[in-house]
Design a protein around this motif. Structure first.
Motif, mmCIF file in Angstrom:
data_model
loop_
_atom_site.group_PDB
_atom_site.id
_atom_site.type_symbol
_atom_site.label_atom_id
_atom_site.label_comp_id
_atom_site.label_asym_id
_atom_site.label_seq_id
_atom_site.Cartn_x
_atom_site.Cartn_y
_atom_site.Cartn_z
ATOM 1 N N PRO A 15 0.816 -1.225 0.000
ATOM 2 C CA PRO A 15 0.000 0.000 0.000
ATOM 3 C C PRO A 15 0.851 1.278 0.000
ATOM 4 C CG PRO A 15 -0.941 -1.595 1.505
ATOM 5 C CD PRO A 15 0.395 -2.149 1.073
ATOM 6 N N VAL A 16 1.929 1.264 0.755
ATOM 7 C CA VAL A 16 2.822 2.427 0.811
ATOM 8 C C VAL A 16 3.530 2.617 -0.526
ATOM 9 C CG1 VAL A 16 4.918 3.355 1.898
ATOM 10 C CG2 VAL A 16 3.139 2.313 3.307
ATOM 11 N N ILE A 17 4.045 1.541 -1.085
ATOM 12 C CA ILE A 17 4.799 1.631 -2.342
ATOM 13 C C ILE A 17 3.898 2.104 -3.477
ATOM 14 C CG2 ILE A 17 5.973 0.241 -4.105
ATOM 15 C CD1 ILE A 17 7.198 -1.339 -1.705
ATOM 16 N N GLU A 18 2.694 1.562 -3.576
ATOM 17 C CA GLU A 18 1.778 1.964 -4.649
ATOM 18 C C GLU A 18 1.372 3.430 -4.492
ATOM 19 O OE1 GLU A 18 1.191 0.124 -7.361
ATOM 20 O OE2 GLU A 18 2.587 -1.285 -6.429
ATOM 21 N N THR A 19 1.177 3.879 -3.262
ATOM 22 C CA THR A 19 0.852 5.285 -3.012
ATOM 23 C C THR A 19 2.020 6.179 -3.397
ATOM 24 O OG1 THR A 19 -0.626 4.649 -1.200
ATOM 25 C CG2 THR A 19 0.126 6.944 -1.251
ATOM 26 N N LYS A 20 3.221 5.774 -3.027
ATOM 27 C CA LYS A 20 4.423 6.580 -3.347
ATOM 28 C C LYS A 20 4.603 6.714 -4.848
ATOM 29 C CE LYS A 20 8.748 8.117 -2.043
ATOM 30 N NZ LYS A 20 9.081 8.925 -3.179
ATOM 31 N N LYS A 21 4.343 5.650 -5.609
ATOM 32 C CA LYS A 21 4.467 5.715 -7.070
ATOM 33 C C LYS A 21 3.537 6.782 -7.648
ATOM 34 C CE LYS A 21 5.713 0.904 -8.039
ATOM 35 N NZ LYS A 21 5.227 -0.354 -8.626
ATOM 36 N N VAL A 22 2.302 6.821 -7.159
ATOM 37 C CA VAL A 22 1.348 7.814 -7.663
ATOM 38 C C VAL A 22 1.779 9.212 -7.249
ATOM 39 C CG1 VAL A 22 -1.044 8.609 -7.581
ATOM 40 C CG2 VAL A 22 -0.552 6.164 -7.747
ATOM 41 N N VAL A 35 -7.486 1.445 2.051
ATOM 42 C CA VAL A 35 -6.907 0.264 2.678
ATOM 43 C C VAL A 35 -7.946 -0.370 3.592
ATOM 44 C CG1 VAL A 35 -4.518 1.059 2.532
ATOM 45 C CG2 VAL A 35 -5.878 1.649 4.531
ATOM 46 N N ASP A 36 -7.710 -1.635 3.928
ATOM 47 C CA ASP A 36 -8.710 -2.357 4.713
ATOM 48 C C ASP A 36 -8.252 -2.717 6.120
ATOM 49 O OD1 ASP A 36 -6.844 -4.256 4.048
ATOM 50 O OD2 ASP A 36 -8.208 -5.471 2.839
ATOM 51 N N ASN A 37 -7.163 -2.062 6.587
ATOM 52 C CA ASN A 37 -6.731 -2.315 7.963
ATOM 53 C C ASN A 37 -6.026 -1.091 8.521
ATOM 54 O OD1 ASN A 37 -3.617 -2.813 7.786
ATOM 55 N ND2 ASN A 37 -4.510 -3.973 6.076
ATOM 56 N N GLU A 38 -6.024 -1.002 9.840
ATOM 57 C CA GLU A 38 -5.499 0.186 10.509
ATOM 58 C C GLU A 38 -3.989 0.344 10.334
ATOM 59 O OE1 GLU A 38 -5.608 2.365 14.873
ATOM 60 O OE2 GLU A 38 -6.831 0.589 14.535
ATOM 61 N N VAL A 39 -3.250 -0.761 10.318
ATOM 62 C CA VAL A 39 -1.793 -0.682 10.155
ATOM 63 C C VAL A 39 -1.441 -0.071 8.809
ATOM 64 C CG1 VAL A 39 0.332 -2.028 9.983
ATOM 65 C CG2 VAL A 39 -1.327 -2.571 11.752
ATOM 66 N N ALA A 40 -2.098 -0.522 7.744
ATOM 67 C CA ALA A 40 -1.842 0.036 6.414
ATOM 68 C C ALA A 40 -2.207 1.518 6.379
ATOM 69 C CB ALA A 40 -2.611 -0.737 5.353
ATOM 70 N N MET A 41 -3.315 1.880 7.016
ATOM 71 C CA MET A 41 -3.720 3.289 7.080
ATOM 72 C C MET A 41 -2.641 4.125 7.758
ATOM 73 S SD MET A 41 -4.914 5.655 9.537
ATOM 74 C CE MET A 41 -5.715 4.725 10.818
ATOM 75 N N GLN A 42 -2.117 3.636 8.883
ATOM 76 C CA GLN A 42 -1.070 4.368 9.600
ATOM 77 C C GLN A 42 0.206 4.486 8.767
ATOM 78 O OE1 GLN A 42 -0.778 2.162 13.269
ATOM 79 N NE2 GLN A 42 -2.585 3.140 14.148
ATOM 80 N N ASN A 43 0.569 3.401 8.069
ATOM 81 C CA ASN A 43 1.791 3.424 7.268
ATOM 82 C C ASN A 43 1.690 4.396 6.098
ATOM 83 O OD1 ASN A 43 3.063 1.558 8.914
ATOM 84 N ND2 ASN A 43 2.470 -0.180 7.662
ATOM 85 N N VAL A 44 0.546 4.426 5.412
ATOM 86 C CA VAL A 44 0.353 5.360 4.304
ATOM 87 C C VAL A 44 0.338 6.795 4.830
ATOM 88 C CG1 VAL A 44 -1.239 6.115 2.491
ATOM 89 C CG2 VAL A 44 -0.794 3.671 2.820
ATOM 90 N N VAL A 55 -2.680 15.289 5.226
ATOM 91 C CA VAL A 55 -3.350 13.996 5.222
ATOM 92 C C VAL A 55 -4.668 14.106 5.983
ATOM 93 C CG1 VAL A 55 -3.175 11.570 5.877
ATOM 94 C CG2 VAL A 55 -1.120 12.829 5.289
ATOM 95 N N ASP A 56 -5.687 13.458 5.437
ATOM 96 C CA ASP A 56 -6.986 13.376 6.096
ATOM 97 C C ASP A 56 -7.466 11.936 5.954
ATOM 98 O OD1 ASP A 56 -9.387 14.232 7.332
ATOM 99 O OD2 ASP A 56 -10.337 14.386 5.360
ATOM 100 N N VAL A 57 -7.880 11.326 7.055
ATOM 101 C CA VAL A 57 -8.309 9.920 7.024
ATOM 102 C C VAL A 57 -9.778 9.827 7.399
ATOM 103 C CG1 VAL A 57 -7.956 7.624 7.998
ATOM 104 C CG2 VAL A 57 -5.990 9.137 7.653
ATOM 105 N N LYS A 58 -10.516 9.063 6.610
ATOM 106 C CA LYS A 58 -11.929 8.802 6.906
ATOM 107 C C LYS A 58 -12.143 7.293 6.892
ATOM 108 C CE LYS A 58 -13.975 13.103 5.757
ATOM 109 N NZ LYS A 58 -13.147 13.910 6.532
ATOM 110 N N LYS A 59 -12.935 6.814 7.854
ATOM 111 C CA LYS A 59 -13.273 5.399 7.895
ATOM 112 C C LYS A 59 -14.693 5.237 7.355
ATOM 113 C CE LYS A 59 -13.223 1.250 10.669
ATOM 114 N NZ LYS A 59 -13.071 0.615 11.955
#
Length: 195
Positions: A15-22, A35-44, A55-59
């Motif tokens: 998830p981080v790598i694909e986001t960085k590419k964009v 993303v579908d989990n909290e760890v991935a959300m935190q890493n991105v 950054v703004d996060v919505k669940k």
């Protein structure tokens, strides 16, 4: 313009790598990574903050929508790329960390894959003890190491270690080295990392 990265179901670090590419291909605008989990959300989110983006996060239900804004007022942090490239990594094992060997192999595969996606690339990768198992036929990271070698990363495997494990004839990437060359590469590098 808003770009979207659907990273649901992708394992770390994708998830981080694909986001960085964009983000790298975007001069200005926004990216929404789902993303579908909290760890991935935190890493991105950490990636975006490390690059000085808003950054703004919505669940929504079970998914997280990480909105990243790149544009005026967001000055990307500049790096001293030549100095960062002077990095030598010593692989002392074919697993990453201690505890479960199975988990260690998964983590090592993720780490080496991430090296192919993260620039600047290291100057050299050195392999000792069971770390040489990463450079031989059948290694799960062989394609990633070959990619790094094509990008100019020097790969050196300890000849004594290859002999010990009876693997010298199975070396599939990089070259056989000796302790002097390994010590010299470590001592001449500005930045060193041991795994």
């Amino acid at each position: 313009m808003n770009n979207q990265v659907d990273a649901r179901g992708l394992s770390c670090p994708k998830p981080v790598i694909e986001t960085k590419k964009v983000l790298d291909g975007l001069k200005e605008g926004s990216v929404t990574t789902i993303v579908d989990n909290e760890v991935a959300m935190q890493n991105v989110s950490k990636l975006a903050k490390s690059l000085n983006y808003n950054v703004d996060v919505k669940k929504v239900d079970k998914d997280y929508y990480v909105h990243i804004y790149k544009g005026e007022g967001n000055e990307e942090i500049d790096c001293q790329c030549e100095e960062e490239r002077d990095l030598v990594i010593l692989f002392k094992s074919d697993t990453l960390g201690e505890g479960s060997d199975e988990l260690g192999k998964i983590l090592m595969k993720g780490y080496v894959y991430t090296l192919t996606e993260y620039t600047p690339y290291p100057k050299a990768l050195l392999f000792m003890n069971s770390g040489v198992k990463l450079t031989v036929e059948g290694s799960e990271v062989l394609d990633y190491l070959k990619q790094l070698e094509r990008e100019g990363v020097e790969l050196l495997s300890c000849g004594t270690c290859l002999d010990y494990f009876h693997l010298k004839e199975k070396l599939a990437v990089g070259s056989v080295s000796n302790m002097y060359s390994i010590v010299d590469a470590l001592h001449s590098a500005k930045n060193r990392l041991e795994l």
